[in-house]
Structure formats: structure tokens, C-alpha cells
Design an enzyme around this catalytic site. Structure first.
Site, short mmCIF file in Angstrom:
data_model
loop_
_atom_site.label_atom_id
_atom_site.label_comp_id
_atom_site.label_asym_id
_atom_site.label_seq_id
_atom_site.Cartn_x
_atom_site.Cartn_y
_atom_site.Cartn_z
CB ILE B 137 -0.93 0.05 1.23
CG1 ILE B 137 -1.69 -1.27 1.39
CG2 ILE B 137 -1.88 1.22 1.13
CD1 ILE B 137 -2.53 -1.33 2.66
CD GLU B 191 7.51 -15.12 10.98
OE1 GLU B 191 8.54 -15.56 11.49
OE2 GLU B 191 7.41 -13.96 10.51
CE LYS B 206 4.48 -3.68 9.39
NZ LYS B 206 3.63 -4.88 9.23
#
Lengths: 438, 438
Positions: B137, B191, B206
Site C-alpha cells: 500500500i 509464523e 509501524k
């Protein structure tokens, strides 16, 4: 600390968006200077009529009717007059003087973009126009820069708030087009003369700009096939709804490859059925959104306010600060060179699914006859649904047939519809609408 | 036509994303050259182990274990090794050599971003990292450039696909966290050691990057309050659903103004209730989206794939082409100077609505007692709903109380919950969750 440089900003036009741009340039001068590295001084506002009353209080001494003189002395020119002339001449004059230009003039860009881009290239200055498509939504810069290492394959945009509002009203209330338009006019979402919006012209200009940036090839308004929403009926909307679709006016630009591997771009605007679960289907009211499919990035969507003075001013100021930052840094400006030469395809070459509504005689064998014609024309049927109506008084039965096809060319579909019309069992073709996102 | 310049590109790391970047650089070399104005020559791929089997077939001679030498000779360096060292040292070395750097290393940026930004400033070269937040994005460039003339007031992001997938599973199937996590692991969305995702660390990195760009001030991981989703129960999800909400793990950065007009930025990651009609509520599965509120632009949303080799490679290549275009044009590179110095606020200063679930005794006067405590702590109740359960066997009645508050400070809420716990009519506080978008 050295003294900060001042950049002169000329504003051409002081309507809804222009007045907000002027207000923000004055009110936020310090913050803009901090972010730019230079003071952005509004040197004047060119208007046609000094006496016009404006919603925003602005210093009277800034106003002038002499746009030419204002442009001559500016480092940055913001053109928000709209229309072709004198906007075109003023922009060309600004570019050739070495000023960066920010414009929101989609009609001018779609009609005469190539001339403007070339002049900007020649002068080595930036011409930016984020505000011309989808108002506040940052869409052109992501296409041009963020996706520059990818290949866009398709762009689907809801880029006209007026028509989206009208179609949304029709969808949620069952209203006919004329009533929904009247409501939109009453609420200020549609102009007194709504032609440019409802006939799709505004969306077509934006489609040309989106296609140009997405496919690195210059497309003009004449390359865009354009159908508006005036013929969309309450019955169409109801039938679409019943089948799980919503009708949106989409600006579409997509790459098509023919059997010989030749590539072309289909650029078009038309009412389109979208599945209700498609991200664009949820874009309500006067909002805009652009949905992009790219080879590597996959599906992306950009959503926000597509119009309005303040939101659109945000896009104008983003372009202005970016251009000014580059002036401050020095060095060559980045210009809009396009590298591709992919042909624009005629509407006949478009490939899409179709929704077809037919009013048919209620006789045995009708479905077989119709299916035969579709097959002969190479149009494959995905869904066929028949509903029988009986008139209570006359006791006459009629049947409604709804067909959704697989992807087929516009030419094959047109031939099919023509042949179906010739059948004696067909009373009328009630609707032919394109379908995307399936 | 003059011969095209060649720019040497060093790739550090060849995992999921790196391998796709290498593939595209080789396969799309001509198209990238046309769009850049220079040939982007992949000069080598630094890996830890030459023998590792990779999904993508790449020329064996490109591989090396000597990253340092590779970096020394490059015009552009792509760092996709992840982790702090040796990535940090290699990036600093590339920058000081005058190479532009593209990285997707959110952990490094969140921990040591300021050092990297300063080195890039000093060297006058670009450091770009679109791939570090929300994968494919385009979000960082729009924030930095398109919104540069606006003021962002709040950013709400679904920036971790693993947790969004898990919460979405819990919401649609009623599963408990552990089962939904196992399903995500089975499908490859989580994971084997899911800590970084489910504890919110990935989202927190982030959040720090988004806050830094949105508020022109450098924020690091230590400025981010972080809560993961491991304590979200099936009962929380069911109660939220019942009340018209969905639970999402959000990265939030917002500007808050205190009573004296002082500004600060609250940066935090936590499970959050969102109304089902909020645009972010419709972001399903492993997709990402970032919702931005700006003073002028209003509400914007950016949606797409937040992870995956090919989508993330698209973001890396967008950065690479943009940096290379500037190298071709010449002149100073644009660097990431930040201009603001707004303090990061502690979590106690956050102001939001809250959802509180209480297991209470079914006695007269309980509601009044609880309401009194909320009032004393200055927390205003928006919705209070009581549900009575009767145990069929014991015939004992218990009551469940669900409260949604108006906006209140974290500190006031904490004091309220503490005081409520002390009441003898309270069996337990079953959940305390923050609410946004109301």
C-alpha cells in the site's frame, strides 16, 4: 540560521476551492514554511469580478483582475479558474516563465494535456494536478511514483460524487433517476445544470488523466467512451440489487491483449454492475474511491472525499508544497515524460461481463431460442433467471428474463442483442449493463 | 539518442521479498529503464548462505556473502535482510558512500531511525522505506508528499495481517484465540513463533514510522504503548459483535491537545472496538488498511495487501525507481528533514471511549452504585446494558453489565476500573477494551 527564502504564489480563481487555498496559505503560513523550507507568499488572487461576494474573508488588496501581470511575477502559479480559456493561455505563460504550476483543471488537462505536459517538459518545471482527480484523495502521486516499479493492469474509479450520490439514493430508496437528481440538487450535491456530471463528462476527463498516468501514454478525452447515468432506471437498480449487485458509474482504464499479443488500453465511463462485496460497492454518498489492480501489488484502493472546497484545497497545497520543496532544494525539476505508446482501443474492443434484461413471451422453447443466439455469437451465459408475472385482470402471463454473461467483447455482445431483438418471442430488451469485479 | 546511463543496484537479503525484487529487476529491466531513464543493473545479491534453496530461479553468479564489498560499489542499495545488525552498519556505510538506500526494515527504522535519517541528511541522499509499513500500500509517500500542505490529526491503521486474520477468524467462526492462531499458522499467515505479530511488536514499529511522518517529529519504538491480541477472548468478540462492533488490532497515532493548549502525540497499539460500519471494519483476512483524518482533506483510507513477497516487492521497486529518477535528473536529493518537536504522550494521556464488561451480582441498586463511581471519576457513560442469566441447575441469577463510555482519559478510566473492582457487588471485570471511530 540563514534567512528563509520567499516564494511568490499567484492564485488564479477564487471559487469554492480557491478561497480555501487562499485561507490556508494565510492561516497556516508558518507551518507551511517549516515544511517547505521557504515562505509561501500569496502575491495575489486573480478574479473576473472584484465585487463578487465570497464565503471566506480575505484581504481585499490581494484581489486583481489582471491575471497576466500576476503570473509574470510568480514562482508558483495555482490555476483554479476552470474551463479552457483563459486558463490554458495563463498556464502556458507561467510554464514558459519558469514557474511551477498546480492546477485542478481536469477539463483542460483532458482536452489539451499533451500541450501542457510538453511545455512543462521544455521549460523543465513541474506541472502538478492531484486535485483534478478524486479531490482530496492522493491518487495521482501514488500511481506516478509509488507504483512506478510495477505494472498497472486496471483502474476502476468512482470519481464523480454527484452521480455516486444519485445512484446511492436510487439504491437505498428505490427512487427514479429524476427524483434522486432533484434530491441531490436540493442538497447541493448536483448543480442546476447537472449535464457534465450525469452524462459522465466529468468522469471521462478524470478517466483520461488516470489512464495517462497508469499506462505511461497520453490519452485525451476523445479516447474515452462515455455513457452517463440518465438512462439507469429504478427497475435496473432493483434487478441488480436482487441479483446481488450495486450499480456505480465507473471510470475504467484497463490493458487488453488481443489474440496476436497486441496490447491496447480501453478507457471508458459507464454505469456498471459491481458485486455488493466488492470494496468499491461500499463507497456511499458523495465519496470517491479508486481501485487499482497491479501485477505485483495486487489490489489497492484509495478512498476519501472527492469534492468540496477544503478537501480539494488539501490536494492543491500538497502539490504546492512538493513543488516548492524542489525549488528550495534546487537542481532540475522532475517533469512528466511519458514513455509508452500503447494505443487507445475503441469501445467495441472492450471485454467485460454483461447483464441483460429481457421482456419475453411466456412460451415453451423461448429460453432455448435465446440461448442459441448467445451461443452463435460466442457469448457464454453465466446465469439465466426467468420470472413469470401474471396480470391479475387480463390473466395474461409475461416473463422477465435476466442474463449475466461471462466476459465477452462489446462487439459480440452488440451483435447478440441485435439478433435477440429480431426474435418474435422478445417483447423488449429492458436493459443492457456492463458488469465488473466478478 | 544518447546512450542510457547504468545504475548499479546492490540487493542485501534474498528472502521472500528480496527474491521477487531480484526477479522483477531482471525480468522487467527494459520497462524499468524506460520509466527511470537509466538501466538498473542488479550488481549482486548478498546472502548469509550461498547454498540456501530459493523459490525463484536467479543467476548463481549474482550471489555473494560479501555484503560490504557489494555496497561499496553501488549507486542504489536495497536492504531486505531484516533485523538490526548487520543491516544497520551496511545501510550507514551505503549512505556515507553517497548511495540511495531503499529498505523495508521496520524494526531497524523504529529502533534506530533517527540515526539513519541523520546520516541520509548529512550525505544528501535518499533513504526510502515504503515497504516497511503496510506492504504494497502506498501510504508513506502520500503522507509525506500529498498531505504535506495539510495537518494530519489522526492515523488508524490495520498494519499487521497476521493479527487481522486471527481476529477475523475469531469474529466469523467464534473461535478462541489459540485455535484461530493455530489455523493462521496452518495456512502460513502466522509464523511458528508468532510473538512479534500477536504481541503487537510488529505493529508498534509501524506505528512509530507512521507517527514520525504524520507529525513531522521523530518517534521511536519506546514512544509506542503496545498491547497485543493474546488476551482477546471469544467472549470479548461475541460481546463486541452483539453491540455492533468488530475488534481490530490498530496502530494509532493522534494529536491531543490538553486543557492549556499544549499539544502531544499519543502513539499506541492495542485491540480496539470499531463500529461495524467504519471503513476499517470491512478490512478482512490478511489485508491491511490505513485510515487518516486530516484537517482539510477529511477522512482518507488506503487499502491493499500488507505482506507477501510480490506485493511488498512492488513497494520496494517504487522507491527504487523514484530514487533512480532523481539520480538521473541530478541536483540535490530530497532528504527527510523533520520540522516538528511535538512530545510523545504516555498512554495515561490517551483519550478514547471504552467498552467495559462486568460480571455483577443481580441485586437492586447495583447499577446505581456503578454509575456513581463512573461519575465520581469523571467518566461519562454512553451505553449501559444489563443481561440477566439464570443457572438452570442452581437457579442462581447472575448479571452481565456492558458499558460503553464517552471519551475519557486512560488515567480516569484506570481509576474508575480500580474503584469498581472494590465494590462488593462486582464478581469480576471481564473486559476493558478501547473503542475508536464512534
Amino acid at each position: 540560521m540563514t534567512e528563509m527564502r520567499t516564494l511568490k504564489v499567484a492564485l488564479l480563481g477564487c471559487g469554492n476551492v480557491g478561497a480555501q487555498v487562499a485561507r490556508i496559505l494565510i492561516e497556516d503560513a508558518d507551518a507551511l514554511a517549516a515544511r517547505t523550507g521557504a515562505r509561501l507568499e500569496l502575491s495575489g488572487i486573480a478574479v473576473r469580478n472584484l465585487g463578487t461576494k465570497r464565503d471566506v474573508e480575505l484581504p481585499q488588496e490581494l484581489f486583481t483582475t489582471d491575471a497576466e501581470t500576476l503570473v509574470k511575477d510568480a514562482d508558483l502559479v495555482i490555476e483554479l479558474m476552470g474551463g479552457i480559456e483563459p486558463a490554458r493561455t495563463l498556464i502556458l505563460s507561467a510554464l514558459s516563465n519558469g514557474a511551477c504550476v498546480v492546477t485542478g483543471n481536469k477539463a483542460l488537462l483532458a482536452q489539451d494535456g499533451p500541450t501542457l505536459y510538453e511545455e512543462a517538459d521544455k521549460a523543465g518545471v513541474q506541472l502538478s494536478y492531484e486535485a483534478a482527480v478524486a479531490g482530496a484523495i492522493p491518487i495521482l502521486r501514488p500511481i506516478r511514483d509509488s507504483l512506478s516499479g510495477d505494472r498497472i493492469t486496471r483502474v476502476l474509479g468512482i470519481v464523480n460524487g454527484t452521480t455516486n450520490f444519485i445512484l446511492d439514493q436510487m439504491d437505498s430508496t428505490g427512487a427514479q433517476f429524476a427524483d434522486a437528481l432533484a434530491e441531490a440538487q436540493r442538497l447541493g450535491y448536483a448543480e442546476a445544470d447537472p449535464t457534465a456530471d450525469v452524462e459522465g463528462h466529468d468522469a471521462a476527463a478524470k478517466a483520461a488523466i488516470l489512464a495517462t498516468l497508469s499506462f505511461h501514454t497520453r490519452f485525451a478525452l476523445e479516447n474515452v467512451h462515455c455513457e452517463g447515468i440518465t438512462k439507469v432506471s429504478a427497475a435496473d437498480i432493483a434487478a441488480a440489487k436482487d441479483a446481488g449487485f450495486v450499480i456505480k458509474l465507473l471510470a475504467i482504464a484497463e490493458k487488453l491483449t488481443d489474440a496476436d499479443g497486441g496490447e491496447g488500453i480501453s478507457v471508458r465511463v459507464h454505469p456498471t454492475l459491481l458485486p455488493r462485496e466488492h470494496p468499491l460497492a461500499a463507497v456511499r454518498g458523495a465519496f470517491n474511491a479508486v481501485f487499482i489492480e497491479a501485477e505485483n501489488a495486487g489490489e489497492l484502493m484509495f478512498y476519501g472525499q472527492g469534492a468540496g472546497g477544503t478537501p480539494t484545497a488539501s490536494a492543491v497545497l500538497g502539490d504546492l508544497v512538493s513543488a516548492a520543496r524542489r525549488l528550495v532544494l534546487g537542481g532540475p525539476q522532475r517533469t512528466e515524460t511519458t514513455t509508452g505508446h500503447v494505443p487507445a482501443l475503441p469501445i467495441d474492443a472492450a471485454v467485460t461481463s454483461y447483464y441483460i434484461g429481457l421482456d419475453v413471451a411466456d412460451q415453451p422453447g423461448v429460453l432455448a431460442k435465446i440461448a442459441q443466439i448467445f451461443a452463435e455469437n460466442g457469448v457464454s451465459i453465466e446465469i439465466m433467471r426467468q420470472t413469470i408475472h401474471r396480470d391479475a385482470e387480463s390473466n395474461v402471463e409475461s416473463a422477465e428474463l435476466r442474463i449475466v454473461t461471462h466476459r465477452a467483447s462489446e462487439a459480440a455482445l452488440a451483435a447478440t442483442v441485435e439478433a435477440v431483438k429480431g426474435l418474435d418471442v422478445i417483447n423488449s430488451v429492458t436493459s443492457v449493463l456492463r458488469v465488473e469485479g466478478v
